[in-house]
Design a protein around this motif. Structure first.
Motif, PDB file in Angstrom:
ATOM      1  N   LYS A  23     -25.843 -29.750  -2.167  1.00 24.08           N
ATOM      2  CA  LYS A  23     -26.215 -29.271  -3.617  1.00 24.08           C
ATOM      3  C   LYS A  23     -26.862 -30.401  -4.208  1.00 24.08           C
ATOM      4  N   ARG A  24     -26.587 -31.693  -4.016  1.00 24.87           N
ATOM      5  CA  ARG A  24     -27.134 -32.767  -4.780  1.00 24.87           C
ATOM      6  C   ARG A  24     -28.507 -33.088  -4.538  1.00 24.87           C
ATOM      7  N   ARG A  25     -28.859 -32.712  -2.990  1.00 17.32           N
ATOM      8  CA  ARG A  25     -30.256 -33.232  -2.622  1.00 17.32           C
ATOM      9  C   ARG A  25     -31.100 -31.916  -3.162  1.00 17.32           C
ATOM     10  N   MET A  26     -30.483 -30.567  -3.440  1.00 15.17           N
ATOM     11  CA  MET A  26     -31.550 -29.630  -3.900  1.00 15.17           C
ATOM     12  C   MET A  26     -31.622 -30.027  -5.553  1.00 15.17           C
ATOM     13  N   MET A  27     -30.602 -30.291  -6.116  1.00 13.31           N
ATOM     14  CA  MET A  27     -30.703 -30.611  -7.659  1.00 13.31           C
ATOM     15  C   MET A  27     -31.778 -32.116  -7.841  1.00 13.31           C
ATOM     16  N   SER A  28     -31.789 -32.887  -6.897  1.00 13.42           N
ATOM     17  CA  SER A  28     -32.534 -33.813  -7.108  1.00 13.42           C
ATOM     18  C   SER A  28     -34.068 -33.564  -6.873  1.00 13.42           C
ATOM     19  N   LYS A  29     -34.389 -32.644  -5.804  1.00 10.57           N
ATOM     20  CA  LYS A  29     -35.726 -32.179  -5.767  1.00 10.57           C
ATOM     21  C   LYS A  29     -36.120 -31.260  -6.824  1.00 10.57           C
ATOM     22  N   MET A  30     -35.057 -30.599  -7.333  1.00  8.62           N
ATOM     23  CA  MET A  30     -35.443 -29.745  -8.431  1.00  8.62           C
ATOM     24  C   MET A  30     -36.045 -30.589  -9.724  1.00  8.62           C
TER      25      MET A  30
ATOM     26  N   HIS B  56     -36.849 -33.779  -9.644  1.00  6.62           N
ATOM     27  CA  HIS B  56     -38.272 -34.423  -9.216  1.00  6.62           C
ATOM     28  C   HIS B  56     -39.383 -33.269  -9.629  1.00  6.62           C
ATOM     29  N   HIS B  57     -39.431 -32.125  -9.153  1.00  7.92           N
ATOM     30  CA  HIS B  57     -40.170 -31.347  -9.332  1.00  7.92           C
ATOM     31  C   HIS B  57     -40.582 -31.068 -10.663  1.00  7.92           C
ATOM     32  N   ALA B  58     -39.451 -30.692 -11.393  1.00  9.46           N
ATOM     33  CA  ALA B  58     -39.661 -30.483 -13.134  1.00  9.46           C
ATOM     34  C   ALA B  58     -40.419 -31.725 -13.610  1.00  9.46           C
ATOM     35  N   GLU B  59     -39.923 -32.992 -13.288  1.00 12.99           N
ATOM     36  CA  GLU B  59     -40.469 -34.152 -13.830  1.00 12.99           C
ATOM     37  C   GLU B  59     -42.097 -34.418 -13.732  1.00 12.99           C
TER      38      GLU B  59
END
Length: 114
Positions: free
Chosen positions: A95-102, A104-107
């Motif tokens: 879950k933390r990895r997915m939030m980090s990817k999201m 990063h993508h949003a940034e």
């Protein structure tokens, strides 16, 4: 009965039910107040009661728990507990990895438009 004391220790030993069953009320209250000695006392009692009949307040428990039942039950119980804990930890990491990817993508999308 050693079998009854063992299963009480395994499933409700963290709150001292096994010590109450054995008639050791002072240690039972201490175990209850300390949450099984933060788990260490509980682990000790699971092994202590399961390996051989122990002495209760005024008697010795009947030796009605075969050693192989003790070993198989203990191994299965703690292996299943380990699987559950590691599964919960793994889903948290995922879950933390997915939030980090999201994030990063949003940034990237935010700064791409500037």
């Amino acid at each position: 009965s050693q079998a009854k004391a063992f299963f009480l220790s395994l499933f409700t030993g963290i709150i001292g039910a096994d010590r109450f069953y054995l008639g050791q009320y002072y240690t039972a209250f201490l175990k209850l107040a300390s949450a099984g000695g933060l788990g260490l006392w509980w682990l000790y009692d699971v092994a202590y009661i399961g390996m051989a009949p122990v002495y209760a307040q005024d008697y010795r428990l009947a030796a009605d728990l075969p050693h192989w039942v003790f070993v198989m039950t203990t191994v299965t119980f703690f292996a299943a507990g380990g699987v559950l804990v590691l599964n919960g930890y793994g889903s948290d990491v995922h879950k933390r990895r997915m939030m980090s990817k999201m994030l990063h993508h949003a940034e990237e999308e935010f700064f791409k438009g500037r």
